[in-house]
Design a protein around this motif. Structure first.
Motif, mmCIF file in Angstrom:
data_model
loop_
_atom_site.group_PDB
_atom_site.id
_atom_site.type_symbol
_atom_site.label_atom_id
_atom_site.label_comp_id
_atom_site.label_asym_id
_atom_site.label_seq_id
_atom_site.Cartn_x
_atom_site.Cartn_y
_atom_site.Cartn_z
ATOM 1 N N ALA A 5 0.822 -1.210 0.000
ATOM 2 C CA ALA A 5 0.000 0.000 0.000
ATOM 3 C C ALA A 5 0.855 1.258 0.000
ATOM 4 O O ALA A 5 0.470 2.275 -0.583
ATOM 5 N N MET A 6 2.018 1.232 0.634
ATOM 6 C CA MET A 6 2.863 2.413 0.692
ATOM 7 C C MET A 6 3.379 2.769 -0.698
ATOM 8 O O MET A 6 3.516 3.924 -1.056
ATOM 9 N N ASP A 7 3.672 1.719 -1.513
ATOM 10 C CA ASP A 7 4.149 1.986 -2.860
ATOM 11 C C ASP A 7 3.078 2.683 -3.695
ATOM 12 O O ASP A 7 3.389 3.468 -4.584
ATOM 13 N N LEU A 8 1.825 2.370 -3.437
ATOM 14 C CA LEU A 8 0.741 2.927 -4.219
ATOM 15 C C LEU A 8 0.251 4.258 -3.674
ATOM 16 O O LEU A 8 -0.536 4.933 -4.318
ATOM 17 N N ASP A 9 0.670 4.641 -2.475
ATOM 18 C CA ASP A 9 0.158 5.837 -1.811
ATOM 19 C C ASP A 9 -1.354 5.783 -1.641
ATOM 20 O O ASP A 9 -2.032 6.790 -1.650
ATOM 21 N N LEU A 10 -1.887 4.623 -1.570
ATOM 22 C CA LEU A 10 -3.311 4.403 -1.386
ATOM 23 C C LEU A 10 -3.503 3.196 -0.484
ATOM 24 O O LEU A 10 -2.673 2.297 -0.467
ATOM 25 N N PRO A 11 -4.602 3.126 0.246
ATOM 26 C CA PRO A 11 -4.901 1.880 0.937
ATOM 27 C C PRO A 11 -5.022 0.745 -0.076
ATOM 28 O O PRO A 11 -5.523 0.935 -1.183
ATOM 29 N N MET A 12 -4.556 -0.434 0.278
ATOM 30 C CA MET A 12 -4.609 -1.558 -0.651
ATOM 31 C C MET A 12 -6.040 -1.866 -1.073
ATOM 32 O O MET A 12 -6.299 -2.281 -2.203
ATOM 33 N N ARG A 13 -7.011 -1.604 -0.180
ATOM 34 C CA ARG A 13 -8.408 -1.830 -0.536
ATOM 35 C C ARG A 13 -8.798 -0.966 -1.720
ATOM 36 O O ARG A 13 -9.512 -1.405 -2.632
ATOM 37 N N SER A 14 -8.330 0.288 -1.743
ATOM 38 C CA SER A 14 -8.638 1.174 -2.857
ATOM 39 C C SER A 14 -8.053 0.634 -4.154
ATOM 40 O O SER A 14 -8.695 0.677 -5.213
ATOM 41 N N ALA A 15 -6.834 0.114 -4.070
ATOM 42 C CA ALA A 15 -6.202 -0.416 -5.272
ATOM 43 C C ALA A 15 -6.996 -1.591 -5.828
ATOM 44 O O ALA A 15 -7.190 -1.711 -7.042
ATOM 45 N N TRP A 16 -7.490 -2.459 -4.960
ATOM 46 C CA TRP A 16 -8.256 -3.621 -5.434
ATOM 47 C C TRP A 16 -9.594 -3.194 -6.023
ATOM 48 O O TRP A 16 -10.070 -3.776 -7.008
ATOM 49 N N ILE A 17 -10.230 -2.192 -5.415
ATOM 50 C CA ILE A 17 -11.502 -1.702 -5.960
ATOM 51 C C ILE A 17 -11.284 -1.118 -7.356
ATOM 52 O O ILE A 17 -12.039 -1.409 -8.294
ATOM 53 N N LEU A 18 -10.258 -0.293 -7.497
ATOM 54 C CA LEU A 18 -9.976 0.298 -8.802
ATOM 55 C C LEU A 18 -9.603 -0.771 -9.819
ATOM 56 O O LEU A 18 -9.988 -0.697 -10.993
ATOM 57 N N LEU A 19 -8.865 -1.777 -9.377
ATOM 58 C CA LEU A 19 -8.497 -2.864 -10.285
ATOM 59 C C LEU A 19 -9.739 -3.634 -10.739
ATOM 60 O O LEU A 19 -9.861 -3.999 -11.912
ATOM 61 N N GLY A 20 -10.666 -3.861 -9.808
ATOM 62 C CA GLY A 20 -11.907 -4.536 -10.175
ATOM 63 C C GLY A 20 -12.734 -3.718 -11.149
ATOM 64 O O GLY A 20 -13.300 -4.257 -12.112
#
Length: 363
Positions: A5-20
């Protein structure tokens, strides 16, 4: 190396939602392209052509409609300026609310005026109860089909020009309340597409097609028999007539959004698709649905990202997936009338531009 999550500067949950979300959009694009390819392969037109009569309004009525639109824009700018005072900073929420009200007024007032001036009926805008559902579905599929084309142009454009921040993004960064998100959705996904398609496709393109002889009935008949059946203005080549009636509204539509440069470039591509859709269906319903779908995908993604970012100074928070550039300092302040029309604040034009979400549509 694993990404956290630190690499993305976003919570990992946000990354998975956007990926979905990206996965669903990609799947929808594949379906839309598969349908188009199947129709071409079977010898059928991708968008079926309907017959219809030319629109009843003429050039003076078109000019009057656009004039009234601009008068409403200037009046809203004056009201907002008077409310906040000469030295106060512009309020993005007030500006976005004014944009929504202007678009709502366009949808109510202009059809009523055309009905009074030219006896315009609902069918002159392509509004028929028995085909609204089909037109909506066709518009959604067209928007999804056009997404790779529009965003490819956007991607190439931002490699050359620094993108300016979208006014909707600025508003959501400054105020993240549910009310603001509802306002953003209604303004960008409902009122703006409907008003702009009424103006640019229904009123302007409809008149140009009549003026240049690209009549609705003639198009459908010529596809069945002979293209020379189309009655054009004297000395006007059919291809020139077709292209002019399509390109002029698209170019004006793109220029209206000049405040979000380089957005006009991909928006011109989108507008060409919307114009072809209007020409084939003889209805503003399908272009409205396509425009709303395009805006809706971008707006929902923006709301999801902004709502999940920590609330800090918006000037220093980049949106994920941005190219990492911002506009140069000292950018000139746009006139307030233009900021109302496009939803962009004078404040955002005066300061260094924030990095832009890859959304190319203006509200």
């Amino acid at each position: 190396m694993p990404i956290d999550a630190m690499d993305l500067d976003l919570p990992m949950r946000s990354a998975w939602i956007l990926l979905g979300m990206a996965g669903l959009v990609f799947l929808a694009i594949m379906v839309a392209w598969a349908i188009a390819i199947e129709r071409i392969w079977s010898g059928r037109p991708v968008i079926p052509t309907r017959s219809g009569d030319p629109v009843p309004w003429g050039g003076p009525q078109v000019f009057a409609c656009f004039f009234l639109w601009q008068v409403a824009t200037l009046a809203a700018a004056s009201v907002l300026r008077a409310r906040r005072g000469a030295d106060a900073e512009p309020n993005l929420i007030d500006a976005m609310g004014a944009v929504a009200l202007i678009n709502l007024a366009v949808l109510i007032v202009l059809p009523a005026l055309l009905s009074r001036w030219n006896k315009a009926r609902a069918i002159d805008f392509g509004l028929a109860r028995n085909r609204v559902g089909r037109d909506v579905m066709l518009g959604v599929l067209t928007a999804i089909f056009c997404l790779p084309l529009v965003y490819s142009v956007q991607f190439m454009a931002i490699l050359v020009w620094p993108p300016t921040a979208h006014p909707l993004q600025e508003m959501l960064f400054e105020e993240r309340s549910p009310w603001v998100m509802v306002l953003a959705f209604f303004s960008a996904v409902i009122f703006a597409p409907a008003a702009e398609e009424l103006l640019f496709r229904g009123i302007l393109q409809g008149w140009l097609e009549k003026r240049f002889g690209v009549t609705r009935t003639a198009i459908a008949q010529a596809e069945i028999t002979d293209p020379t059946m189309i009655e054009l203005q004297p000395g006007l080549d059919p291809r020139v007539a077709n292209l002019t009636a399509l390109v002029v509204p698209a170019a004006i539509f793109a220029l209206v959004h000049f405040g979000q440069w380089p957005a006009p470039l991909p928006l011109f591509v989108l507008a060409i698709g919307l114009g072809l859709l209007y020409r084939r269906t003889k209805s503003i319903v399908a272009p409205i649905a396509a425009h709303a779908t395009f805006n809706g995908l971008s707006t929902v993604a923006m709301i999801v990202v902004v709502s999940m970012l920590p609330k800090v100074d918006p000037d220093v928070v980049p949106m994920p997936g941005e190219p990492g550039v911002s506009a140069p300092e000292g950018e000139a302040v746009e006139p307030e009338a233009e900021s109302i029309q496009t939803g962009e604040s004078a404040e955002s034009a005066a300061r260094p531009t924030r990095q832009s979400h890859p959304n190319v549509e203006s509200v």
